[in-house]
Structures are given as structure tokens and as C-alpha cells.
Design a protein around this motif. Sequence first.
Motif, PDB file in Angstrom:
ATOM      1  N   SER A 107       0.811  -1.221   0.000  1.00 56.56           N
ATOM      2  CA  SER A 107       0.000   0.000   0.000  1.00 56.56           C
ATOM      3  C   SER A 107       0.845   1.272   0.000  1.00 56.56           C
ATOM      4  O   SER A 107       0.473   2.268  -0.606  1.00 56.56           O
ATOM      5  N   TYR A 108       1.983   1.245   0.689  1.00 58.35           N
ATOM      6  CA  TYR A 108       2.954   2.344   0.663  1.00 58.35           C
ATOM      7  C   TYR A 108       4.295   1.771   1.100  1.00 58.35           C
ATOM      8  O   TYR A 108       4.675   1.861   2.270  1.00 58.35           O
ATOM      9  N   PRO A 109       5.038   1.147   0.176  1.00 55.57           N
ATOM     10  CA  PRO A 109       6.169   0.303   0.569  1.00 55.57           C
ATOM     11  C   PRO A 109       7.538   0.969   0.600  1.00 55.57           C
ATOM     12  O   PRO A 109       8.516   0.352   1.022  1.00 55.57           O
ATOM     13  N   TRP A 110       7.652   2.232   0.186  1.00 52.44           N
ATOM     14  CA  TRP A 110       8.971   2.818  -0.055  1.00 52.44           C
ATOM     15  C   TRP A 110       9.823   2.966   1.205  1.00 52.44           C
ATOM     16  O   TRP A 110      11.042   2.863   1.130  1.00 52.44           O
ATOM     17  N   GLU A 111       9.219   3.185   2.353  1.00 58.37           N
ATOM     18  CA  GLU A 111       9.992   3.386   3.584  1.00 58.37           C
ATOM     19  C   GLU A 111      10.383   2.061   4.241  1.00 58.37           C
ATOM     20  O   GLU A 111      11.528   1.865   4.645  1.00 58.37           O
ATOM     21  N   GLY A 133      -1.490  -1.394  -4.545  1.00 57.13           N
ATOM     22  CA  GLY A 133      -1.850  -2.099  -3.318  1.00 57.13           C
ATOM     23  C   GLY A 133      -2.939  -1.336  -2.606  1.00 57.13           C
ATOM     24  O   GLY A 133      -2.800  -0.131  -2.346  1.00 57.13           O
ATOM     25  N   THR A 134      -4.047  -1.999  -2.295  1.00 53.85           N
ATOM     26  CA  THR A 134      -5.158  -1.309  -1.657  1.00 53.85           C
ATOM     27  C   THR A 134      -5.881  -2.236  -0.687  1.00 53.85           C
ATOM     28  O   THR A 134      -5.502  -3.389  -0.480  1.00 53.85           O
ATOM     29  N   GLY A 135      -6.929  -1.734  -0.093  1.00 53.54           N
ATOM     30  CA  GLY A 135      -7.713  -2.470   0.896  1.00 53.54           C
ATOM     31  C   GLY A 135      -8.416  -1.450   1.759  1.00 53.54           C
ATOM     32  O   GLY A 135      -8.302  -0.235   1.538  1.00 53.54           O
ATOM     33  N   ILE A 136      -9.109  -1.914   2.764  1.00 52.97           N
ATOM     34  CA  ILE A 136      -9.778  -0.965   3.648  1.00 52.97           C
ATOM     35  C   ILE A 136      -8.803  -0.393   4.661  1.00 52.97           C
ATOM     36  O   ILE A 136      -8.871   0.757   5.050  1.00 52.97           O
ATOM     37  N   ASN A 137      -7.821  -1.235   5.081  1.00 53.69           N
ATOM     38  CA  ASN A 137      -6.847  -0.778   6.074  1.00 53.69           C
ATOM     39  C   ASN A 137      -5.647  -1.720   6.083  1.00 53.69           C
ATOM     40  O   ASN A 137      -5.762  -2.826   6.598  1.00 53.69           O
ATOM     41  N   PRO A 138      -4.516  -1.315   5.495  1.00 52.78           N
ATOM     42  CA  PRO A 138      -4.265  -0.019   4.869  1.00 52.78           C
ATOM     43  C   PRO A 138      -4.944   0.113   3.510  1.00 52.78           C
ATOM     44  O   PRO A 138      -5.416  -0.862   2.965  1.00 52.78           O
ATOM     45  N   GLY A 139      -4.977   1.347   3.020  1.00 51.40           N
ATOM     46  CA  GLY A 139      -5.547   1.605   1.717  1.00 51.40           C
ATOM     47  C   GLY A 139      -6.682   2.606   1.716  1.00 51.40           C
ATOM     48  O   GLY A 139      -6.926   3.260   0.704  1.00 51.40           O
ATOM     49  N   LEU A 201       0.297  -0.879   9.429  1.00 52.40           N
ATOM     50  CA  LEU A 201       0.052   0.337  10.204  1.00 52.40           C
ATOM     51  C   LEU A 201       1.135   1.390   9.941  1.00 52.40           C
ATOM     52  O   LEU A 201       0.825   2.568   9.741  1.00 52.40           O
ATOM     53  N   LYS A 202       2.397   0.986   9.922  1.00 51.60           N
ATOM     54  CA  LYS A 202       3.462   1.939   9.601  1.00 51.60           C
ATOM     55  C   LYS A 202       3.311   2.466   8.176  1.00 51.60           C
ATOM     56  O   LYS A 202       3.573   3.647   7.910  1.00 51.60           O
ATOM     57  N   GLU A 203       2.899   1.578   7.270  1.00 55.56           N
ATOM     58  CA  GLU A 203       2.675   2.021   5.894  1.00 55.56           C
ATOM     59  C   GLU A 203       1.635   3.132   5.840  1.00 55.56           C
ATOM     60  O   GLU A 203       1.770   4.086   5.062  1.00 55.56           O
ATOM     61  N   VAL A 247      -5.780  -7.781  19.435  1.00 57.37           N
ATOM     62  CA  VAL A 247      -4.532  -7.027  19.481  1.00 57.37           C
ATOM     63  C   VAL A 247      -4.803  -5.531  19.450  1.00 57.37           C
ATOM     64  O   VAL A 247      -5.797  -5.084  18.876  1.00 57.37           O
ATOM     65  N   GLN A 248      -3.910  -4.784  20.090  1.00 62.04           N
ATOM     66  CA  GLN A 248      -3.921  -3.326  19.964  1.00 62.04           C
ATOM     67  C   GLN A 248      -2.535  -2.878  19.521  1.00 62.04           C
ATOM     68  O   GLN A 248      -1.530  -3.213  20.140  1.00 62.04           O
ATOM     69  N   GLN A 249      -2.494  -2.147  18.414  1.00 59.58           N
ATOM     70  CA  GLN A 249      -1.252  -1.606  17.888  1.00 59.58           C
ATOM     71  C   GLN A 249      -1.384  -0.094  17.778  1.00 59.58           C
ATOM     72  O   GLN A 249      -2.407   0.420  17.316  1.00 59.58           O
ATOM     73  N   ILE A 250      -0.354   0.593  18.208  1.00 61.18           N
ATOM     74  CA  ILE A 250      -0.329   2.046  18.097  1.00 61.18           C
ATOM     75  C   ILE A 250       0.974   2.449  17.428  1.00 61.18           C
ATOM     76  O   ILE A 250       2.051   2.028  17.841  1.00 61.18           O
ATOM     77  N   SER A 251       0.863   3.242  16.385  1.00 61.27           N
ATOM     78  CA  SER A 251       2.045   3.737  15.678  1.00 61.27           C
ATOM     79  C   SER A 251       2.089   5.255  15.783  1.00 61.27           C
ATOM     80  O   SER A 251       1.059   5.929  15.680  1.00 61.27           O
ATOM     81  N   TYR A 252       3.296   5.774  16.015  1.00 60.81           N
ATOM     82  CA  TYR A 252       3.499   7.208  16.176  1.00 60.81           C
ATOM     83  C   TYR A 252       4.498   7.706  15.138  1.00 60.81           C
ATOM     84  O   TYR A 252       5.549   7.093  14.921  1.00 60.81           O
ATOM     85  N   GLY A 253       4.182   8.852  14.536  1.00 61.09           N
ATOM     86  CA  GLY A 253       5.104   9.508  13.624  1.00 61.09           C
ATOM     87  C   GLY A 253       5.556  10.822  14.221  1.00 61.09           C
ATOM     88  O   GLY A 253       4.728  11.692  14.521  1.00 61.09           O
ATOM     89  N   TYR A 254       6.882  10.966  14.430  1.00 68.90           N
ATOM     90  CA  TYR A 254       7.431  12.150  15.116  1.00 68.90           C
ATOM     91  C   TYR A 254       8.181  13.062  14.160  1.00 68.90           C
ATOM     92  O   TYR A 254       8.874  12.605  13.243  1.00 68.90           O
ATOM     93  N   GLN A 255       8.033  14.349  14.422  1.00 70.13           N
ATOM     94  CA  GLN A 255       8.777  15.361  13.693  1.00 70.13           C
ATOM     95  C   GLN A 255       9.308  16.384  14.694  1.00 70.13           C
ATOM     96  O   GLN A 255       8.536  16.969  15.455  1.00 70.13           O
ATOM     97  N   ASN A 256      10.619  16.555  14.704  1.00 66.15           N
ATOM     98  CA  ASN A 256      11.268  17.493  15.640  1.00 66.15           C
ATOM     99  C   ASN A 256      10.846  17.244  17.084  1.00 66.15           C
ATOM    100  O   ASN A 256      10.590  18.176  17.859  1.00 66.15           O
ATOM    101  N   GLY A 257      10.736  15.976  17.449  1.00 63.93           N
ATOM    102  CA  GLY A 257      10.419  15.604  18.818  1.00 63.93           C
ATOM    103  C   GLY A 257       8.943  15.600  19.163  1.00 63.93           C
ATOM    104  O   GLY A 257       8.555  15.163  20.260  1.00 63.93           O
ATOM    105  N   GLY A 258       8.103  16.090  18.282  1.00 60.76           N
ATOM    106  CA  GLY A 258       6.664  16.125  18.543  1.00 60.76           C
ATOM    107  C   GLY A 258       5.924  15.088  17.726  1.00 60.76           C
ATOM    108  O   GLY A 258       6.308  14.779  16.593  1.00 60.76           O
ATOM    109  N   CYS A 259       4.840  14.548  18.300  1.00 62.53           N
ATOM    110  CA  CYS A 259       4.042  13.545  17.604  1.00 62.53           C
ATOM    111  C   CYS A 259       3.092  14.244  16.628  1.00 62.53           C
ATOM    112  O   CYS A 259       2.207  14.988  17.046  1.00 62.53           O
TER     113      CYS A 259
END
Length: 331
Positions: A107-111, A133-139, A201-203, A247-259
Motif C-alpha cells: 500500500s505504501y512500501p517505499w519506507e 496495493g489497496t484495501g480498507i486498512n491499509p488503503g 500500520l506503519k505504511e 490485538v492493539q497496535q499504536i504507531s506514532y510519527g514524530y517530527q522534531n520531537g513532537g508527535c
Amino acid sequence: MITVIQIGLGPLGQQIGRYISEKTSICTTAAVDINKQLEGGDFGKLINGTPSNVLINNSVQNALEKLTKKPDVAIITTVSSIKKLEAQIEDVAKHGIPIVSTCEELSYPWEENPESSKNIEAICQKHKIACLGTGINPGFLMDYLPSVLSSVCKNIDSILVERIQDATPRRIPFQKKIGAGLDLKTFKAKEAEGTLRHVGLKESVYFLAKSLGFELDTVTEDLNPVIAENDIKTSAMEIQKGDARGVQQISYGYQNGGCKIEMNFKAAVGEPRSYDKITVKGVPSFTSEIDTGINGDIATCAITINSVKSILKAPPGLHTMATIGVPGYLN
């Protein structure tokens, strides 16, 4: 009439086949699965009990040799791993057939999978086909939809995306993938193996960050079992108190120390309330919620089929939902 070759006839592939059989503008003309027990069987009987003129083959080559005209598009519903998908994509692409796949990592594989991304892009360019690549989640729900909603914002500080779902009505393979019914020791062992998690989820975080123009420094992911507080019995399984019900999964994306981006995915048997929710902090700030949530199995099949007309118009290359035309309902 759009013609399709379906590759992968597990529960998801069969459900997609049933949905296609009910439509007037698209049909399945070839079917492939590596399961020897399915080889030579009637595809129509498999998906809905109705005989058809489509027989199941064990390879793309064998299936295409029996057709007078190659299909317009391939739908691949086989694996979650992009590395395992590479050879399958090339097997189809060499016949000049564009591809829509439910492979989550696609769905978003480059990273997360840069080498596979490079390889698949090269395959697409060589054979002049488009691949999605698609779907309901991800996609869609946790990446494409919030990116669309961001269009009304002057500024965005952060986005929280939540997908909370009762996994009871989901297909059995999905329930097993989220660890429902496992004792905690087995849950942790499968987590360590990498065989127990929601894939993608990271994708979704990277997709949304790209859409918003956020240059993320770090993306993290936490995974924990959702523990049953009481014994649970469903038509598919029995879950003991103290064991995992999901299951519970949580993903965080940070920029300059902030979420900047937080994605909270929770899927568990017996979850009291299902919903999909997007919370935007910015100008304007707002919350958008889908009460009861979107059924993942139904919606994954639907968006896969509905994306076909968009991929047929797309230029050669590896695409995401952000780089194809908006897929609408396909009758």
C-alpha cells in the motif's frame, strides 16, 4: 465488460469472486490458486455453488493459455509480505496485465521495503503496467480518508486516527492473525516471530505523512494483547479469561520531537463498540467518526474491485491510492 484474472482463492479471494459475479460491468474469466485440491475445480461452484465455465488453474501461465483473450486486470489476494509478492507480480506483469493487490505492505512500501519497491517499479516500467496495493486498512480508512479530510484545513498540527473494531464477525483467518484465543505465552511467541500483528500500520503512517508533507524523523509501533476479562464463546472459537481476544497496535510519527501522526488500531473479539474516528488538530480542528465502523472484509473486497477502473487508466508504475484516479462504485 472488464475481465479479471483472480489469483489467490482463500476466503478473501472467494468473497471478491462472489461480489464480482453479482456485477454487470466486470467478470472473472480466469482463476488461479496453488492449492492442489482446488486445481481443475469449477470456480463458480467454489464461490457461490453455481457452475461456471471458469476452471481453477495452478499457475497464471496455465490459466492464460486456455483463454482466447487475456484479462484486462489481475486481482491478487495471496500474501501480506511484499517480498513474497514480487515474483507473483512479475508472473502477471510479463503478460502485460495491470494489477490490483490486497497485499498490505504494497500500500505504501517505499519506507519499510525500499528494495522491493524499486524492484516492483522496475517490473512495472519494463512491462508497461500499473500496479496498486489497496484495501480498507491499509488503503483507505487510516490513510487515504484522513488525507482527503485534510483538504479542508488551512493548517494541521497533528492527526489522530483510530480504528476500533469487534472482530467477532470477521473471517477466521483475520481473527487468528490478531491472536484471538491464544494464551499470552503463545501470543508473545507469535509476536516475536512476526506472524501476529495487523500488517500495514506503519505504511499508513508514511502514506499520510507524505500526503501532508510531513518529514518524519521517527516512526514507532507498539503491540499488545487485548486480554479477555471473562470467558468468551463464539461460533468460531472459545476464549478463556486471561487469554488474548485480539490485538492493539499504536504507531506514532514524530517530527522534531513532537508527535504529528498517531494511529491506534484495536481489533478484538467481543469489543463492545466499533468505530472509525479521525481527529484533526489545526485550523480548523475537527473530528469525523463513523459509528459502528466499516466491516473490513466487505469493504476490502469492495474497494479492491472498485479500484480496477482506476488502475486501468493509470500510467505504468507502482501506485498508491493517492496517485490513481478516485475509485468510485463499479456497477
